[in-house]
Motif scaffolding. Structure first.
Motif, PDB file in Angstrom:
ATOM      1  N   THR A   5      14.413  36.904 -16.311  1.00  0.00           N
ATOM      2  CA  THR A   5      14.469  37.957 -17.325  1.00  0.00           C
ATOM      3  C   THR A   5      13.254  38.858 -17.201  1.00  0.00           C
ATOM      4  OG1 THR A   5      15.662  36.523 -18.852  1.00  0.00           O
ATOM      5  CG2 THR A   5      14.557  38.443 -19.803  1.00  0.00           C
ATOM      6  N   VAL A   8      11.830  45.280 -20.613  1.00  0.00           N
ATOM      7  CA  VAL A   8      11.644  46.719 -20.485  1.00  0.00           C
ATOM      8  C   VAL A   8      11.336  47.223 -21.889  1.00  0.00           C
ATOM      9  CG1 VAL A   8      12.658  48.918 -19.793  1.00  0.00           C
ATOM     10  CG2 VAL A   8      13.284  46.819 -18.561  1.00  0.00           C
ATOM     11  N   GLU A  34      19.380  52.147 -20.954  1.00  0.00           N
ATOM     12  CA  GLU A  34      19.531  50.698 -21.099  1.00  0.00           C
ATOM     13  C   GLU A  34      20.752  50.193 -20.332  1.00  0.00           C
ATOM     14  OE1 GLU A  34      19.943  47.165 -24.459  1.00  0.00           O
ATOM     15  OE2 GLU A  34      19.927  49.255 -25.117  1.00  0.00           O
ATOM     16  N   CYS A  37      19.943  50.254 -16.659  1.00  0.00           N
ATOM     17  CA  CYS A  37      18.992  49.183 -16.335  1.00  0.00           C
ATOM     18  C   CYS A  37      19.692  47.832 -16.259  1.00  0.00           C
ATOM     19  CB  CYS A  37      17.868  49.127 -17.370  1.00  0.00           C
ATOM     20  SG  CYS A  37      16.633  50.417 -17.206  1.00  0.00           S
ATOM     21  N   THR A  38      20.591  47.582 -17.167  1.00  0.00           N
ATOM     22  CA  THR A  38      21.331  46.320 -17.165  1.00  0.00           C
ATOM     23  C   THR A  38      22.124  46.173 -15.879  1.00  0.00           C
ATOM     24  OG1 THR A  38      21.448  46.317 -19.576  1.00  0.00           O
ATOM     25  CG2 THR A  38      23.066  44.963 -18.413  1.00  0.00           C
ATOM     26  N   ALA A  41      19.588  45.779 -12.841  1.00  0.00           N
ATOM     27  CA  ALA A  41      18.958  44.454 -12.860  1.00  0.00           C
ATOM     28  C   ALA A  41      19.955  43.381 -12.427  1.00  0.00           C
ATOM     29  CB  ALA A  41      18.413  44.144 -14.249  1.00  0.00           C
ATOM     30  N   ILE A  48      17.883  41.555 -18.427  1.00  0.00           N
ATOM     31  CA  ILE A  48      16.987  42.511 -19.095  1.00  0.00           C
ATOM     32  C   ILE A  48      16.874  42.200 -20.582  1.00  0.00           C
ATOM     33  CG2 ILE A  48      16.860  44.926 -19.862  1.00  0.00           C
ATOM     34  CD1 ILE A  48      16.326  45.123 -17.094  1.00  0.00           C
ATOM     35  N   PHE A  50      15.709  44.705 -23.203  1.00  0.00           N
ATOM     36  CA  PHE A  50      15.404  46.131 -23.306  1.00  0.00           C
ATOM     37  C   PHE A  50      15.148  46.463 -24.762  1.00  0.00           C
ATOM     38  CE2 PHE A  50      16.171  50.658 -23.333  1.00  0.00           C
ATOM     39  CZ  PHE A  50      15.840  51.093 -22.060  1.00  0.00           C
ATOM     40  N   ILE A 138      12.437  48.687 -11.722  1.00  0.00           N
ATOM     41  CA  ILE A 138      13.103  47.383 -11.628  1.00  0.00           C
ATOM     42  C   ILE A 138      13.014  46.852 -10.198  1.00  0.00           C
ATOM     43  CG2 ILE A 138      15.353  46.220 -11.735  1.00  0.00           C
ATOM     44  CD1 ILE A 138      15.974  48.110 -14.159  1.00  0.00           C
TER      45      ILE A 138
END
Length: 150
Positions: A5, A8, A34, A37-38, A41, A48, A50, A138
């Motif tokens: 994990t 962010v 977000e 990013c998910t 990642a 994440i 976030f 990331i």
């Protein structure tokens, strides 16, 4: 690597992305970032946490949580970049890799925005790439985590 994990953390006024000065910060909302990013990642085998807060103390608490539960930390301290010794101290205490991130290039902005107090505690700084800077952060954090594990 025990935890996969990454945290962010986003500082003040970033909840207004998409509305606030889109010529500087872009049109993506924080929810858009977000979601991206998910996805990014997950593709790297990471999950994440976030979060966003307008409160300096809340960000300090989350940095400490990231240090105890996370594999690494990406922080966009926003305006606290230039002023927060509290964030600097929390980041310096962290034993996990840290990337500082900015949507804009702070060195091309107003003089008061050109100095980062918090960068001294980061392994690296990514700035000026808009929302795609999160993907770069990331990827860089994943590399730092793997280097630390070996």
């Amino acid at each position: 690597m025990t935890s996969t994990t990454i945290y962010v953390l986003n500082g003040p006024n970033l909840n207004l992305l998409g509305q606030r000065e889109p010529e500087i910060y872009g049109s993506d909302t924080l929810a858009d970032i977000e979601a991206a990013c998910t996805t990014w990642a997950r593709a790297l085998g990471l999950s994440i946490e976030f979060r966003q807060s307008n409160s300096e103390g809340q960000l300090v608490d989350w940095i400490q949580e990231a240090n105890s539960k996370g594999a690494g930390l990406i922080i966009n301290p926003a305006a606290y970049t230039h002023t927060s010794i509290a964030l600097l101290d929390a980041l310096k205490a962290a034993q996990i890799p840290v990337i500082e991130l900015h949507l804009s290039n702070i060195h091309a902005r107003e003089a008061f925005r050109q100095h980062s107090v918090t960068a001294a505690a980061a392994n690296g700084v990514i700035m000026g790439f808009g929302a795609s800077g999160y993907r770069l952060a990331i990827e860089a954090l994943k590399s730092l985590i793997e280097s630390q594990a070996s």
